[in-house]
Design a protein around this motif. Structure first.
Motif, PDB file in Angstrom:
ATOM      1  N   GLU A  48      65.370  46.502  15.776  1.00 25.91           N
ATOM      2  CA  GLU A  48      64.655  45.150  16.122  1.00 25.91           C
ATOM      3  C   GLU A  48      63.831  44.546  15.159  1.00 25.91           C
ATOM      4  O   GLU A  48      63.626  43.386  14.966  1.00 25.91           O
ATOM      5  CB  GLU A  48      63.851  45.400  17.374  1.00 25.91           C
ATOM      6  CG  GLU A  48      64.297  45.805  18.757  1.00 25.91           C
ATOM      7  CD  GLU A  48      65.668  44.750  19.189  1.00 25.91           C
ATOM      8  OE1 GLU A  48      65.244  43.734  19.129  1.00 25.91           O
ATOM      9  OE2 GLU A  48      66.623  45.329  19.633  1.00 25.91           O
ATOM     10  N   ARG A  49      63.373  45.511  13.957  1.00 26.50           N
ATOM     11  CA  ARG A  49      62.732  44.829  12.975  1.00 26.50           C
ATOM     12  C   ARG A  49      63.527  44.243  12.086  1.00 26.50           C
ATOM     13  O   ARG A  49      63.342  43.196  11.582  1.00 26.50           O
ATOM     14  CB  ARG A  49      61.903  45.902  12.314  1.00 26.50           C
ATOM     15  CG  ARG A  49      60.589  46.235  13.040  1.00 26.50           C
ATOM     16  CD  ARG A  49      59.716  46.940  11.844  1.00 26.50           C
ATOM     17  NE  ARG A  49      60.000  48.470  11.740  1.00 26.50           N
ATOM     18  CZ  ARG A  49      59.532  49.410  12.523  1.00 26.50           C
ATOM     19  NH1 ARG A  49      58.578  49.343  13.476  1.00 26.50           N
ATOM     20  NH2 ARG A  49      59.994  50.466  12.252  1.00 26.50           N
ATOM     21  N   TYR A  50      64.691  44.778  11.629  1.00 26.82           N
ATOM     22  CA  TYR A  50      65.692  44.218  10.790  1.00 26.82           C
ATOM     23  C   TYR A  50      66.597  43.425  11.342  1.00 26.82           C
ATOM     24  O   TYR A  50      67.345  42.358  10.782  1.00 26.82           O
ATOM     25  CB  TYR A  50      66.381  45.122   9.666  1.00 26.82           C
ATOM     26  CG  TYR A  50      67.328  46.181  10.369  1.00 26.82           C
ATOM     27  CD1 TYR A  50      68.619  45.351  10.299  1.00 26.82           C
ATOM     28  CD2 TYR A  50      67.280  47.085  10.896  1.00 26.82           C
ATOM     29  CE1 TYR A  50      69.912  46.065  11.026  1.00 26.82           C
ATOM     30  CE2 TYR A  50      68.161  47.857  11.441  1.00 26.82           C
ATOM     31  CZ  TYR A  50      69.728  47.555  11.326  1.00 26.82           C
ATOM     32  OH  TYR A  50      70.521  48.094  11.781  1.00 26.82           O
ATOM     33  N   PRO A  70      72.765  39.449   5.758  1.00 27.72           N
ATOM     34  CA  PRO A  70      73.519  40.868   6.127  1.00 27.72           C
ATOM     35  C   PRO A  70      73.266  41.954   5.300  1.00 27.72           C
ATOM     36  O   PRO A  70      73.413  43.104   5.169  1.00 27.72           O
ATOM     37  CB  PRO A  70      75.023  40.071   6.018  1.00 27.72           C
ATOM     38  CG  PRO A  70      74.767  38.704   6.457  1.00 27.72           C
ATOM     39  CD  PRO A  70      73.588  38.384   5.529  1.00 27.72           C
ATOM     40  N   SER A  71      73.478  41.617   3.798  1.00 29.95           N
ATOM     41  CA  SER A  71      73.144  42.504   2.881  1.00 29.95           C
ATOM     42  C   SER A  71      72.044  43.405   3.118  1.00 29.95           C
ATOM     43  O   SER A  71      71.990  44.618   2.911  1.00 29.95           O
ATOM     44  CB  SER A  71      73.166  42.038   1.447  1.00 29.95           C
ATOM     45  OG  SER A  71      73.295  43.204   0.468  1.00 29.95           O
ATOM     46  N   ALA A 123      80.702  42.375   8.063  1.00 34.35           N
ATOM     47  CA  ALA A 123      79.858  41.915   7.070  1.00 34.35           C
ATOM     48  C   ALA A 123      80.031  43.233   5.850  1.00 34.35           C
ATOM     49  O   ALA A 123      80.108  42.798   4.796  1.00 34.35           O
ATOM     50  CB  ALA A 123      78.220  41.633   7.163  1.00 34.35           C
ATOM     51  N   ALA A 124      80.114  44.351   6.361  1.00 33.77           N
ATOM     52  CA  ALA A 124      80.298  45.405   5.327  1.00 33.77           C
ATOM     53  C   ALA A 124      81.434  45.365   4.614  1.00 33.77           C
ATOM     54  O   ALA A 124      81.603  45.543   3.430  1.00 33.77           O
ATOM     55  CB  ALA A 124      80.061  46.693   5.795  1.00 33.77           C
ATOM     56  N   VAL A 125      82.465  45.148   5.273  1.00 34.52           N
ATOM     57  CA  VAL A 125      83.839  44.914   4.883  1.00 34.52           C
ATOM     58  C   VAL A 125      83.983  43.499   4.023  1.00 34.52           C
ATOM     59  O   VAL A 125      84.363  43.751   2.682  1.00 34.52           O
ATOM     60  CB  VAL A 125      84.845  44.790   5.776  1.00 34.52           C
ATOM     61  CG1 VAL A 125      86.160  44.675   5.134  1.00 34.52           C
ATOM     62  CG2 VAL A 125      85.018  46.003   6.983  1.00 34.52           C
ATOM     63  N   SER A 126      83.697  42.577   4.439  1.00 38.72           N
ATOM     64  CA  SER A 126      83.589  41.454   3.656  1.00 38.72           C
ATOM     65  C   SER A 126      82.684  41.260   2.367  1.00 38.72           C
ATOM     66  O   SER A 126      83.256  40.650   1.555  1.00 38.72           O
ATOM     67  CB  SER A 126      83.233  40.178   4.590  1.00 38.72           C
ATOM     68  OG  SER A 126      82.034  40.357   5.146  1.00 38.72           O
ATOM     69  N   LEU A 127      81.605  41.812   2.493  1.00 36.19           N
ATOM     70  CA  LEU A 127      80.701  41.977   1.480  1.00 36.19           C
ATOM     71  C   LEU A 127      81.073  43.188   0.380  1.00 36.19           C
ATOM     72  O   LEU A 127      80.394  42.975  -0.852  1.00 36.19           O
ATOM     73  CB  LEU A 127      79.264  41.981   1.578  1.00 36.19           C
ATOM     74  CG  LEU A 127      78.691  40.621   2.448  1.00 36.19           C
ATOM     75  CD1 LEU A 127      77.177  41.112   3.259  1.00 36.19           C
ATOM     76  CD2 LEU A 127      78.737  39.467   1.668  1.00 36.19           C
TER      77      LEU A 127
END
Length: 654
Positions: free
Chosen positions: A347-349, A355-356, A421-425
């Motif tokens: 919830e904090r992040y 996304p990084s 996001a992990a895959v695309s970045l």
């Protein structure tokens, strides 16, 4: 004589003239050469000076141009200041009781001359808007008040009327929250954050009722309320950035600042309806030093909490143990507290605009889960001497609970977005993923927690095997008298209503009943389902191998065995399923074979033997499989059935 003398004098003068002329010419030549040398040196020096001084001249020229531009701007600013001094805009705002510091309790404008003041306000706001649009966009930063300097991310300047309206609020903010004031406390960021939120809330009605209609009539496509929030937000941004850099070495105060900033952002977006397309304050937490500090402190505090929760007195008991409807997972308090900790971190992040950065926190969560799994494994090894103990079962429940929650998270929209996001970045290294895992993530076959789930499932499987093996050893010990019963000499009983459980089976049945009840009480629903089914499978194999295949049976012995199984053992598992006999296929089908009447047994034996000796050519004869299926035998092979038939003692004398 006189003439001779004259001639001699002329000759004397004539002979003396050429040396003087020659000397003069020589001197002139030397002077000319010297002059040329000087001129050459002058040209060299001049060229050198020009080459060296040219950059200075260029820089000086640029500086003079800038000075000229600044001078013109200053003249424009003085003109603007003079115009501002001539305006009665701030006076009109004062008459309208601006700034609104506390919640308005009465009409926003005096009733006597409200129409005149509104007209003046309309005229002044319109003129200020026209004034702002008259200068080039490149000059915009020159007209922002110094106290309201926008961050680089906010390229669009505030509209001029709002800038002027913000001045008294800016002065109040800087008076209270800068310098040596008691209200300027690093330990109390909530003071200035709450104050700004109050100003936003208290001013919203004024901005919407008084300023917004004027902006609409002037054709300005902006929201007065949002513009005011944007200006107040710039004050907060400057203050948070300053405080954060000063708190990098104080974990407690830094954590408090982060919590308050996150809460401020939440209220800003929800209560104040601040547009998501505009930056708030969370981007300030993404500065390298601040973000790294946040991650470090998050991990440190999480590890400390894990130490505390595992050593707490009620760590292995469920807080819902007395509420059956809420205790299906039977998660011990330490596991539930740990997953709550992870949820709080999420919830904090979750609201971070990067996304990084979110993936860095996800990597921290994965690290914490693996750390907790290792801790559970260590405690489990200490308890493995008695797998039926309450703590051992609580650890098993904890592993299952964490695995269940992580499985649900893997299907959550937020984590699916992070997965993409992990895959695309290309952030696989942050999460420690291999090529295979990355491919599964890209195709959505796997989840961000797949590796952790595999480790947790392995631990759960190992613990279940240990638990069931221990239980079966205890049951097998109790079943020894039953295994050695006199099955061959038991008399036939034609009336099953008078039959009773074999006395030698009582200890075994009691042990099975107690263990099932105990496991049902201490294990979660899903784990208990696995445990009783696993126990049934083991018990089925045990009875088949150690009781049935290890003995010979009379008709009475076969009938007693069938009675013990169908009327006593199977019903013990009937509390948890509708057809418990389906989990004892070997025992059930063996009882069918052993209890066949003599004629059927002979026919079946002959059929099975013939099928072993020769290939059957008669298509009309039934196959062994179909014959067995008609009897209700599907699991046992023909060779197994022959073995069972040979265990029967009631064969007619040949």
């Amino acid at each position: 004589r006189y003439s001779v003398i004259c001639v001699m004098q002329v000759l004397t003068v004539s002979s003396s003239v050429p040396p003087k002329v020659f000397a003069a010419l020589s001197a002139a030549e030397q002077a000319r050469c010297s002059l040329q040398d000087f001129l050459q040196r002058e040209r060299l020096i001049s060229n050198m000076l020009q080459q060296g001084a040219q950059p200075w001249m260029d820089t000086l020229g640029q500086t003079l141009n800038q000075v000229d531009i600044i001078d013109r701007h200053m003249k424009y600013l003085r003109c603007l200041q003079h115009i501002e001094e001539l305006s009665d805009f701030e006076k009109v705002l004062t008459q309208l009781q601006w700034p609104i510091i506390s919640p308005p309790t009465q009409s926003l404008t005096p009733s006597a001359n409200s129409q005149e003041i509104n007209s003046q306000l309309d005229l002044l706001v319109t003129q200020l808007l026209a004034l702002q649009t008259s200068y080039p966009p490149a000059w915009a930063p020159l007209f922002w008040p110094a106290a309201l300097a926008m961050p680089p991310s906010q390229a669009t300047p505030l509209c001029l009327p709002i800038q002027i309206m913000l001045l008294p609020l800016s002065r109040r903010f800087r008076y209270h929250f800068y310098g040596n004031r008691q209200t300027n406390s690093l330990s109390k960021p909530e003071w200035y954050l709450t104050q700004v939120l109050m100003w936003m809330g208290n001013s919203s009605t004024f901005m919407e009722e008084k300023i917004q209609p004027i902006l609409d009539r002037a054709g300005a496509t902006i929201s007065a309320r949002v513009e005011l929030c944007r200006g107040l937000l710039s004050l907060v941004q400057e203050k948070v950035a300053s405080d954060a850099s000063r708190l990098l070495y104080d974990d407690v105060l830094f954590c408090h600042l982060v919590e308050e900033v996150l809460q401020f952002e939440k209220e800003l977006r929800s209560n104040q309806s601040y547009p998501t397309v505009l930056p708030g304050v969370l981007h300030l937490l993404l500065e390298d030093a601040v973000l790294q500090k946040w991650l470090t402190v998050e991990k440190k505090m999480a590890v400390e909490k894990m130490d505390a929760m595992l050593s707490a007195e009620g760590a292995w008991s469920s807080q819902y143990k007395d509420i059956s409807d809420m205790d299906e997972l039977k998660a011990p308090d330490c596991a539930e507290t740990f997953m709550t900790l992870l949820q709080v971190i999420t919830e904090r992040y979750r609201a971070l605009p990067c996304p990084s950065a979110q993936l860095k926190f996800l990597g921290l969560q994965r690290e914490l889960v693996d750390d907790f799994r290792i801790r559970l494994t260590q405690v489990m090894k200490e308890e493995s001497r008695c797998p039926l103990s309450a703590r051992y079962c609580a650890i098993l429940n904890a592993v299952n609970y964490i695995s269940t929650i992580l499985g649900d998270w893997g299907d959550n929209v937020f984590f699916l977005q992070l997965q993409q996001a992990a895959v695309s970045l290309g952030e696989e290294e942050v999460l420690g993923l291999g090529v295979t895992e990355v491919g599964r993530l890209a195709s959505l076959e796997g989840s961000l927690f797949e590796g952790l789930l595999a480790l947790l499932d392995r631990l759960k499987g190992d613990m279940m095997v240990r638990l069931l093996d221990w239980t079966m050893r205890e049951i097998a010990e109790k079943a020894k008298p039953y295994c050695q019963d006199r099955w061959l000499s038991l008399p036939s009983q034609h009336d099953q209503s008078t039959m009773s459980l074999s006395s030698s089976a009582c200890p075994m049945m009691l042990c099975v009943s107690d263990r099932l009840l105990n496991l049902h009480q201490v294990l979660s629903f899903s784990l208990f389902q696995l445990s009783w089914q696993g126990l049934a499978e083991r018990l089925d194999n045990f009875l088949y191998q150690d009781v049935i295949l290890s003995n010979h049976f009379s008709d009475g012995g076969a009938a007693q065995l069938q009675f013990d199984m169908t009327r006593n053992l199977f019903p013990l598992f009937g509390h948890y399923c509708k057809r418990p006999e389906n989990f004892f296929k070997h025992v059930k089908e063996a009882c069918i074979i052993l209890c066949l009447n003599v004629g059927s047994a002979i026919l079946l034996r002959d059929l099975l033997k013939e099928s072993e000796d020769v290939m059957r050519d008669c298509a009309g004869d039934p196959s062994p499989e179909s014959a067995l299926n008609e009897l209700g035998v599907y699991c046992l092979a023909s060779c197994d059935v022959l073995i069972l038939l040979n265990l029967r003692a009631s064969w007619p004398v040949q």
